[in-house]
Design an enzyme around this catalytic site. Sequence first.
Site, PDB file in Angstrom:
ATOM      1  N   LYS A 116       0.812  -1.223   0.000  1.00 60.25           N
ATOM      2  CA  LYS A 116       0.000   0.000   0.000  1.00 60.25           C
ATOM      3  C   LYS A 116       0.842   1.267   0.000  1.00 60.25           C
ATOM      4  O   LYS A 116       0.463   2.289  -0.574  1.00 60.25           O
ATOM      5  CB  LYS A 116      -0.955  -0.011   1.196  1.00 60.25           C
ATOM      6  CG  LYS A 116      -2.044  -1.076   1.110  1.00 60.25           C
ATOM      7  CD  LYS A 116      -3.003  -0.965   2.267  1.00 60.25           C
ATOM      8  CE  LYS A 116      -4.139  -1.969   2.162  1.00 60.25           C
ATOM      9  NZ  LYS A 116      -3.677  -3.352   2.285  1.00 60.25           N
ATOM     10  N   GLU A 200      -3.547   6.932   8.456  1.00 60.66           N
ATOM     11  CA  GLU A 200      -4.355   7.788   7.602  1.00 60.66           C
ATOM     12  C   GLU A 200      -5.459   8.434   8.437  1.00 60.66           C
ATOM     13  O   GLU A 200      -5.845   7.896   9.471  1.00 60.66           O
ATOM     14  CB  GLU A 200      -5.031   6.983   6.482  1.00 60.66           C
ATOM     15  CG  GLU A 200      -4.120   6.532   5.388  1.00 60.66           C
ATOM     16  CD  GLU A 200      -4.875   5.768   4.300  1.00 60.66           C
ATOM     17  OE1 GLU A 200      -4.277   5.569   3.236  1.00 60.66           O
ATOM     18  OE2 GLU A 200      -6.043   5.375   4.527  1.00 60.66           O
ATOM     19  N   HIS A 235     -15.113  -6.031   6.578  1.00 64.68           N
ATOM     20  CA  HIS A 235     -14.308  -5.336   5.574  1.00 64.68           C
ATOM     21  C   HIS A 235     -14.237  -6.090   4.251  1.00 64.68           C
ATOM     22  O   HIS A 235     -13.366  -5.808   3.421  1.00 64.68           O
ATOM     23  CB  HIS A 235     -12.890  -5.068   6.089  1.00 64.68           C
ATOM     24  CG  HIS A 235     -12.834  -4.240   7.338  1.00 64.68           C
ATOM     25  ND1 HIS A 235     -13.094  -2.886   7.338  1.00 64.68           N
ATOM     26  CD2 HIS A 235     -12.557  -4.571   8.617  1.00 64.68           C
ATOM     27  CE1 HIS A 235     -12.973  -2.415   8.571  1.00 64.68           C
ATOM     28  NE2 HIS A 235     -12.659  -3.419   9.360  1.00 64.68           N
ATOM     29  N   ARG A 292      -5.470  -8.051 -10.445  1.00 61.40           N
ATOM     30  CA  ARG A 292      -6.085  -9.314 -10.870  1.00 61.40           C
ATOM     31  C   ARG A 292      -7.527  -9.056 -11.276  1.00 61.40           C
ATOM     32  O   ARG A 292      -8.022  -7.935 -11.176  1.00 61.40           O
ATOM     33  CB  ARG A 292      -6.081 -10.318  -9.701  1.00 61.40           C
ATOM     34  CG  ARG A 292      -6.737  -9.751  -8.442  1.00 61.40           C
ATOM     35  CD  ARG A 292      -6.942 -10.783  -7.364  1.00 61.40           C
ATOM     36  NE  ARG A 292      -7.265 -10.189  -6.083  1.00 61.40           N
ATOM     37  CZ  ARG A 292      -8.455  -9.731  -5.724  1.00 61.40           C
ATOM     38  NH1 ARG A 292      -9.456  -9.775  -6.590  1.00 61.40           N
ATOM     39  NH2 ARG A 292      -8.666  -9.216  -4.522  1.00 61.40           N
TER      40      ARG A 292
END
Length: 495
Positions: A116, A200, A235, A292
Site C-alpha cells: 500500500k 491515515e 471489511h 487481478r
Amino acid sequence: MMNKILIANRGEIALRIMRSAREMGIKTVAVYSDADRQALHVRYADEAVHIGPSASNQSYLVIEKIINAAVKTGADAIHPGYGFLSENADFARKVKQAGIKLIGPSPESMEIMGDKLSAKAAAKKYNIPLVPGSEGAIADEQEAKRIAQEIGFPILIKASAGGGGKGMRVVEKAEDLEEQMHRAISEAKSAFGDGSVFIERYVASPRHIEFQILGDTHGNIVHLFERECSVQRRHQKVIEEAPSAVLTPEIRAKMGQCAVDVAKACNYIGAGTVEFILDEKLNFYFLEMNTRLQVEHPVTEMVTGIDLVKEQIKVAKGEALSFKQEDLSISGHAIELRVYAEDPNNDFLPDIGKLKKYKIPQGTGVRVDDGFEEGMDIPIFYDPMIAKLITHGENRKEAIDKMIRAIKDYHILGIETTLGFGRFVMQHEAFTSGNFDTHFVKKYFNGKVEEEFVEEEAEVAALLAISAIEKNKKQIEHKVVGQSGYSSWRMRSRL
C-alpha cells in the site's frame, strides 16, 4: 499462439474462465485437490491434474505444483483467477522463467501495487488524491503521535501489506494510540509476515468505489467505469453494483482518469481494479489497486457488454485493445450478491454441509456464476462462497426488483446462506435510496428479515418433501397396477 490454458484456481471462477476460453477455441486444464476430485471445474476442463491434499497450502498455493502441471500438459499460459496465487509476484516471475505466459500483469506491477505504501507513492506522482496521513511506514510511537495530532483524530492504522481488514485499527483518541498500534503491528506480522503499518485520517462515512481498468502491451489503457462495493461484512464485500447510485458524470470522469493514471504509474498490463473511498461530500481518495480479476467483475460485464476474461486472454496473446475510451458506455444497471455458505444471524460465520436442495434462478437479466450442484458438499478448506447471483435491468430499480425475484427463486437447503441477507438489503430504504456507506451492516442489519427468510425456506422444504412422497407413492401405484407383465407381488419384491 495460445492453444491451451491452465487455470490455477477452483470453483466458479475456474469454470467462468474455462467457458470463455472454450468459446475462443482454446483448450483448458484444471488443477484439483483431494477435496475437489468431483468438482464441476474438473469435469468441465479438457484435462485435469491432481495437485495434492485438500489444504490450499499443500495444493493451490504450491507454485511448483502449478507450474509442473502446466509443463506436463503442455499449457501455453496460466490464468490464476482471483485469490490463491493471483497477486503473487514470485509466482508470476517463476511462470515467466518456465517459458509460460501468465494471463495477468508483470511481477513488477504486482510488487508496486501489492504494498500500500509503494502504491501510494506511485499514485502521488500523478497527483492523485490521497487520504491525509503518513508518507511511509511508522517507525515509532512518538512519530505516530505527531502525525496523528497533525491530521486529527479519529485516525486509521493500516498494515502496509495484505488486506481483508487485517492489521487495521480505528483510533478515536490519543490515549488509545499506543495499544492499538501494537495490536495492528502484531496482527500484520501474523497475517502477512510484515509488521509495517502507516496512518491515515479516518473517513467516518466512506463509500467504497472501484474502477475496472484494462491495459495492453501497446500502451493503451482504458477504464470500464465503476462498481459500488460499500455493502460489506468484516471489511469484505457482499453486494456490488454498477454504476454507483451517487456518482455524477463529472466525478465519474475524474475518478476514471485517476484510475487510468494509477495503471500508468506501474506500467499495468491486463485487467485490474483501482479502488477509492468516497466521503460524504463526494471527495474521493485513492485506496489501493488489485492486480487481478475481481470477484465482482460480472457487473461490469453486464453494463458494458465486454467479456473481461476474453480481453485478458487477448492482451496476453499480444493483441491491442479493440476499443478506445470513447467507445465505451454504461448500459442499464447491474447488481451482484455473493451467495456465501454463511449464517448472517451468527456474525456471518461459515456454515458448511451438503447441498440437499440446489436450484438456481433463471430468466432475462439473471446470471448465476457457481461451481456447485445438488448433493455436493461445501468444503471447509476454502472460501465459503457458493455462487455469485447477478441481475441486470434498464435501471437500478429494475435490477433490484429482479434481484429480489431471483433470490426468492434460488432454493438452497442443507446450509445457511446469505440469500436472506441479500433480500434484506434489496428491500431496505437506505439501499434503495442510495444513501448508504460501508457501515450498512453495522447500522441496519439485525437478522429479523433473515429469520423470515429461513421460515419461508423451511416451508418450501416441507412442501418439497410432501411433494416427493406423493410423487413416489403415485409412481409405485402406477407400476403395481398399470405395468403389464409384472404382478404386484413381483413389484413389491423389487421395491
